[in-house]
Scaffold this active site. Structure first.
Site, PDB file in Angstrom:
ATOM      1  N   GLU A  57       9.784 -63.940  -9.470  1.00 16.68           N
ATOM      2  CA  GLU A  57      10.176 -64.871  -8.402  1.00 16.68           C
ATOM      3  C   GLU A  57      11.364 -65.724  -8.833  1.00 16.68           C
ATOM      4  O   GLU A  57      11.589 -65.921 -10.022  1.00 16.68           O
ATOM      5  CB  GLU A  57       9.003 -65.810  -8.103  1.00 16.68           C
ATOM      6  CG  GLU A  57       8.333 -65.588  -6.757  1.00 16.68           C
ATOM      7  CD  GLU A  57       9.156 -66.004  -5.547  1.00 16.68           C
ATOM      8  OE1 GLU A  57      10.401 -65.942  -5.578  1.00 16.68           O
ATOM      9  OE2 GLU A  57       8.529 -66.392  -4.547  1.00 16.68           O
ATOM     10  N   ASP A  80       7.455 -73.480  -6.144  1.00 14.81           N
ATOM     11  CA  ASP A  80       7.606 -74.823  -5.587  1.00 14.81           C
ATOM     12  C   ASP A  80       6.205 -75.357  -5.275  1.00 14.81           C
ATOM     13  O   ASP A  80       5.522 -75.859  -6.159  1.00 14.81           O
ATOM     14  CB  ASP A  80       8.513 -74.699  -4.349  1.00 14.81           C
ATOM     15  CG  ASP A  80       8.895 -76.022  -3.742  1.00 14.81           C
ATOM     16  OD1 ASP A  80       9.062 -76.994  -4.492  1.00 14.81           O
ATOM     17  OD2 ASP A  80       9.052 -76.092  -2.507  1.00 14.81           O
TER      18      ASP A  80
HETATM   19  P1  IMP Z   1       6.375 -72.103  -2.469  1.00 13.83           P
HETATM   20  O1  IMP Z   1       5.459 -71.202  -1.727  1.00 13.83           O
HETATM   21  O2  IMP Z   1       6.407 -73.490  -1.909  1.00 13.83           O
HETATM   22  O3  IMP Z   1       6.148 -72.102  -3.961  1.00 13.83           O
HETATM   23  O4  IMP Z   1       7.808 -71.602  -2.077  1.00 13.83           O
HETATM   24  C1  IMP Z   1       8.635 -70.947  -2.857  1.00 13.83           C
HETATM   25  C2  IMP Z   1       9.825 -70.511  -2.054  1.00 13.83           C
HETATM   26  O5  IMP Z   1      10.506 -71.606  -1.419  1.00 13.83           O
HETATM   27  C3  IMP Z   1      10.815 -69.919  -3.017  1.00 13.83           C
HETATM   28  O6  IMP Z   1      10.578 -68.546  -3.219  1.00 13.83           O
HETATM   29  C4  IMP Z   1      12.131 -70.226  -2.363  1.00 13.83           C
HETATM   30  O7  IMP Z   1      12.460 -69.190  -1.465  1.00 13.83           O
HETATM   31  C5  IMP Z   1      11.911 -71.502  -1.592  1.00 13.83           C
HETATM   32  N1  IMP Z   1      12.420 -72.676  -2.360  1.00 13.83           N
HETATM   33  C6  IMP Z   1      11.683 -73.651  -2.916  1.00 13.83           C
HETATM   34  N2  IMP Z   1      12.452 -74.562  -3.543  1.00 13.83           N
HETATM   35  C7  IMP Z   1      13.730 -74.141  -3.376  1.00 13.83           C
HETATM   36  C8  IMP Z   1      15.008 -74.662  -3.814  1.00 13.83           C
HETATM   37  O8  IMP Z   1      15.143 -75.696  -4.501  1.00 13.83           O
HETATM   38  N3  IMP Z   1      16.098 -73.937  -3.455  1.00 13.83           N
HETATM   39  C9  IMP Z   1      16.016 -72.792  -2.719  1.00 13.83           C
HETATM   40  N4  IMP Z   1      14.849 -72.274  -2.300  1.00 13.83           N
HETATM   41  C10 IMP Z   1      13.703 -72.938  -2.624  1.00 13.83           C
HETATM   42 MG    MG Z   2      11.579 -66.871  -2.823  1.00 14.96          MG
END
Ligand code: IMP
Ligand code: MG
Length: 174
Positions: A96, A100
């Protein structure tokens, strides 16, 4: 005007990916690694990482997207493009761009575990641990970063900047 402040320079990123590649090569000695690239963000990292792994590597690609805002907290993600290869008996590494909230990866790992992989690990270029709402065990992390919106090395802002060879922070956005 939008400008990009460099957070992690290209040579630092490359050096760290080499270290993680070496670590994976050691950990998977005598085995094969089946890398699953999470599109689109994971694509640059997956390529660089794969080149530095010395055990046999196979690759597959998956694309997922979160459901709308109101169902976001459920952590359910929609499969936009599924894998081409079966996972039975494979040692899988999900690759990945960034972890986040952790929702995407915890859902994805659960889903793929149900497909008979022998083992599933997670490897991420970036981690924002302060943003976690869903616990997920990340096995390999290149960099932990503060809660800033980053781009480059696969990460986008409105589909731009994925091609930057470094990690940067977008500034000057209205
Ligand atoms: P999670 O499910 O919240 O962990 O989301 C992860 C996804 O959110 C990543 O695979 C990214 O596509 C997007 N994302 C989260 N933070 C960022 C960032 O700082 N820049 C760009 N994309 C982000
Ligand atoms: Mg992503």
């Amino acid at each position: 005007m939008e400008t990009i402040r460099v957070l992690i320079a290209e040579d630092e990123v490359d050096k760290r990916i080499s270290e993680i590649g070496e670590q994976i090569s050691k950990d998977y000695a005598g085995r094969e690694a089946h890398l699953i690239c999470v599109l689109k963000g994971g694509v640059f990292f997956t390529c660089e990482l794969a080149k530095r792994i010395t055990v046999p590597v196979s690759l597959d690609f998956m694309s997922v997207s979160s459901y709308g805002a109101d169902t976001k907290s459920s952590g359910v993600v929609r499969i936009v493009k599924d894998l081409d290869e079966p996972l039975a008996g494979k040692d899988v590494i999900i690759v990945e761009d960034i972890v986040d909230s952790g929702r995407t990866l915890s859902y994805l790992k659960e889903l793929l575990m149900g497909r008979g992989a022998r083992d599933i690990r997670i490897c991420t270029l970036l981690d924002k641990p302060s943003r976690r709402v869903k616990a997920v065990n990340v096995d390999y992390t290149c960099f932990s970063i503060p809660d800033e919106f980053v781009v480059g090395y696969g990460l986008d802002y409105a589909q731009k900047y994925r091609n930057l060879p470094y990690i940067g922070v977008v500034e000057g956005v209205e």
